[in-house]
Design an enzyme around this catalytic site. Structure first.
Site, PDB file in Angstrom:
ATOM      1  N   LYS A 126       4.251   1.384   8.406  1.00  0.00           N
ATOM      2  CA  LYS A 126       3.778   1.554   9.771  1.00  0.00           C
ATOM      3  C   LYS A 126       4.695   0.800  10.734  1.00  0.00           C
ATOM      4  CE  LYS A 126      -0.576   2.582  11.834  1.00  0.00           C
ATOM      5  NZ  LYS A 126      -2.008   2.524  11.828  1.00  0.00           N
ATOM      6  N   LYS A 205       5.170  13.232  -1.695  1.00  0.00           N
ATOM      7  CA  LYS A 205       3.848  12.881  -2.219  1.00  0.00           C
ATOM      8  C   LYS A 205       2.760  13.493  -1.334  1.00  0.00           C
ATOM      9  CE  LYS A 205       1.340   9.294  -1.250  1.00  0.00           C
ATOM     10  NZ  LYS A 205       0.739   7.979  -1.041  1.00  0.00           N
ATOM     11  N   LYS A 208      -2.501  12.589   3.357  1.00  0.00           N
ATOM     12  CA  LYS A 208      -3.007  13.001   4.681  1.00  0.00           C
ATOM     13  C   LYS A 208      -1.997  12.647   5.763  1.00  0.00           C
ATOM     14  CE  LYS A 208      -7.213  11.958   2.800  1.00  0.00           C
ATOM     15  NZ  LYS A 208      -7.989  10.778   2.455  1.00  0.00           N
TER      16      LYS A 208
HETATM   17  P1  TYM Z   1      -6.792   6.558  -1.128  1.00  0.00           P
HETATM   18  O1  TYM Z   1      -8.124   6.805  -0.515  1.00  0.00           O
HETATM   19  O2  TYM Z   1      -5.588   6.721  -0.279  1.00  0.00           O
HETATM   20  O3  TYM Z   1      -6.608   7.482  -2.377  1.00  0.00           O
HETATM   21  C1  TYM Z   1      -7.616   7.563  -3.379  1.00  0.00           C
HETATM   22  C2  TYM Z   1      -6.963   7.703  -4.734  1.00  0.00           C
HETATM   23  O4  TYM Z   1      -6.160   8.887  -4.769  1.00  0.00           O
HETATM   24  C3  TYM Z   1      -4.867   8.552  -5.238  1.00  0.00           C
HETATM   25  N1  TYM Z   1      -3.869   9.439  -4.618  1.00  0.00           N
HETATM   26  C4  TYM Z   1      -2.935  10.097  -5.301  1.00  0.00           C
HETATM   27  N2  TYM Z   1      -2.655  10.134  -6.616  1.00  0.00           N
HETATM   28  C5  TYM Z   1      -1.626  10.925  -7.003  1.00  0.00           C
HETATM   29  N3  TYM Z   1      -0.875  11.662  -6.152  1.00  0.00           N
HETATM   30  C6  TYM Z   1      -1.119  11.652  -4.824  1.00  0.00           C
HETATM   31  N4  TYM Z   1      -0.396  12.403  -4.008  1.00  0.00           N
HETATM   32  C7  TYM Z   1      -2.189  10.836  -4.349  1.00  0.00           C
HETATM   33  N5  TYM Z   1      -2.705  10.596  -3.116  1.00  0.00           N
HETATM   34  C8  TYM Z   1      -3.733   9.720  -3.305  1.00  0.00           C
HETATM   35  C9  TYM Z   1      -4.653   7.115  -4.811  1.00  0.00           C
HETATM   36  O5  TYM Z   1      -3.642   6.488  -5.569  1.00  0.00           O
HETATM   37  C10 TYM Z   1      -6.029   6.526  -5.045  1.00  0.00           C
HETATM   38  O6  TYM Z   1      -6.196   6.142  -6.386  1.00  0.00           O
HETATM   39  N6  TYM Z   1      -6.539   1.598  -1.171  1.00  0.00           N
HETATM   40  C11 TYM Z   1      -7.112   2.739  -1.835  1.00  0.00           C
HETATM   41  C12 TYM Z   1      -8.636   2.705  -1.867  1.00  0.00           C
HETATM   42  C13 TYM Z   1      -9.186   1.459  -2.463  1.00  0.00           C
HETATM   43  C14 TYM Z   1      -9.176   1.106  -3.831  1.00  0.00           C
HETATM   44  C15 TYM Z   1      -9.842  -0.166  -3.895  1.00  0.00           C
HETATM   45  C16 TYM Z   1      -8.667   1.706  -4.990  1.00  0.00           C
HETATM   46  C17 TYM Z   1      -9.816   0.475  -1.766  1.00  0.00           C
HETATM   47  N7  TYM Z   1     -10.215  -0.512  -2.633  1.00  0.00           N
HETATM   48  C18 TYM Z   1     -10.001  -0.812  -5.112  1.00  0.00           C
HETATM   49  C19 TYM Z   1      -8.841   1.049  -6.196  1.00  0.00           C
HETATM   50  C20 TYM Z   1      -9.494  -0.200  -6.259  1.00  0.00           C
HETATM   51  C21 TYM Z   1      -6.675   3.986  -1.087  1.00  0.00           C
HETATM   52  O7  TYM Z   1      -6.364   3.935   0.070  1.00  0.00           O
HETATM   53  O8  TYM Z   1      -6.767   5.116  -1.815  1.00  0.00           O
END
Ligand code: TYM
Length: 344
Positions: A126, A205, A208
């Site tokens: 960012k 990748k 969103k």
């Molecule tokens: P988030 O909400 O961005 O994504 C949720 C999960 O989806 C996976 N993901 C992907 N995996 C493979 N290829 C992709 N293109 C792709 N896009 C998203 C992410 O790796 C994730 O596993 N910070 C985290 C949410 C979170 C979290 C936690 C996760 C908050 N606290 C504690 C694990 C443990 C996040 O923003 O994921």
């Protein structure tokens, strides 16, 4: 040199497999979310004690419309259950229903070097794009660490983009344990081959923020349009192509039966076929792959009270567990007085 723990830490039960993961309700789930993370949640819900949550506190750093956030949280729960998350096996809850986690975040913040957060990619990206970053985004990995440590998680199923955050979590847990005794369990990320970095419609990748997503429950006609517009290279039809590393082929591989995948790889290598062919095959494979989940989703949507009951029950179970860990941490670092344990 290791320092002596300053307070006696209550005894801990040995760590069994404890699965935990979170997902942000910042929009409808896309194929990256499903193949990178949600599919693992479902697979692992029978492998041990599993906790899955909808990360609404994290989403606050991007969603600023209260009604929209409430709707997205509800939809996220509906979608997870439709995709196969079974609330009788796993604890499904909303992050902000467990305030213990925000207190734990503060305790971890006090042992977190600034440099560790400055290196984290969400903040760095960012900043490098010249966008303003708030303290919520900067300290995001600390909240995420508390999310994980509050449940004594041993395994965290995620996509590749979250691995750095889990390293931060291990770092903070290690520092806290070093200072105060063995309070926290150190977690490990779990990635799946082929799903750790699902490509989007432009080959980067799927995310969103890159506007290259295909949503799991998108209307089928809209989904077809998106798939037919996936970018491809301009090699002529007759030229043989290597399926390896081709994002259309990668997406197809996630959803197609093995025999169809091999047939498609063969077509690529033989040449004489156009990308339109694999796009059409992908449209069909995706519709088939998620057909049951779509049906289940329609049933769940019709049963309005069910999701709220699942989340209320999940919150009770999650709070009990997070409360135990917070008590341990409070006692260890000297916040609890006169052997009174933790809170209250
Ligand atoms: P988030 O909400 O961005 O994504 C949720 C999960 O989806 C996976 N993901 C992907 N995996 C493979 N290829 C992709 N293109 C792709 N896009 C998203 C992410 O790796 C994730 O596993 N910070 C985290 C949410 C979170 C979290 C936690 C996760 C908050 N606290 C504690 C694990 C443990 C996040 O923003 O994921």
């Amino acid at each position: 040199m290791p320092s002596e723990p300053t307070t006696e830490t209550p005894p801990r039960s040995p760590a069994a497999t404890r699965v935990l993961s979170g997902i942000q309700p910042t929009g409808r789930f896309h194929w990256g979310n499903y193949f990178g993370a949600i599919r693992q949640y479902i697979e692992l819900q029978s492998a041990g004690d599993a906790y899955y949550f909808i990360a609404d506190l994290h989403a606050l750093t991007t969603v600023r419309d209260p009604a929209r956030l409430r709707g997205l949280v509800h939809d996220a729960a509906v979608d997870l259950v439709a995709l196969g998350l079974d609330p009788s096996r796993a604890t499904l809850f909303v992050q902000s229903d467990v305030p213990e986690v925000t207190e734990l975040t503060w305790l971890l913040m006090t042992v977190c070097p600034m440099g560790l957060l400055e290196r984290c990619h969400a903040y760095k990206d960012k900043k490098s794009r010249g966008l303003p970053a708030d303290a919520g985004l900067f300290t995001y990995p600390v909240l995420m660490s508390a999310d994980i440590l509050a449940y004594d998680a041993t395994v965290v199923p995620v996509g590749e983009d979250q691995v750095q955050h889990i390293e931060v979590c291990r770092d903070l847990a290690g520092t806290f344990n070093h200072l105060y005794g063995e309070v926290f369990t150190l977690p490990k990320p779990r990635l799946v081959e082929g799903g750790a970095r699902v490509p989007g419609t432009d080959g980067q990748k799927m995310s969103k923020s890159y506007e290259n997503t295909i949503e799991v429950f998108e209307d089928l006609a809209a989904q077809k349009k998106k798939i037919m517009r996936i970018t491809t290279d301009s090699r002529p039809m007759e030229q043989p192509k290597d399926p390896e590393g081709d994002h259309l082929f990668d997406l197809f591989s996630l959803m197609a039966a093995e025999a169809d995948r091999l047939k498609m790889a063969e077509l690529y290598r033989r040449g004489g076929f156009g990308y339109g062919e694999i796009k059409k095959a992908l449209v069909e494979a995706a519709a088939d792959f998620f057909a049951d989940a779509r049906r289940r989703r329609d049933e769940i949507v019709a049963d309005a009270g069910r999701i709220e009951a699942i989340l209320a029950d999940g919150a009770t179970r999650a709070r009990r567990q997070a409360g135990d860990v917070l008590d341990r941490a409070r006692v260890a670092c000297g916040l609890a007085r006169g052997g009174q344990g933790g809170r209250g």
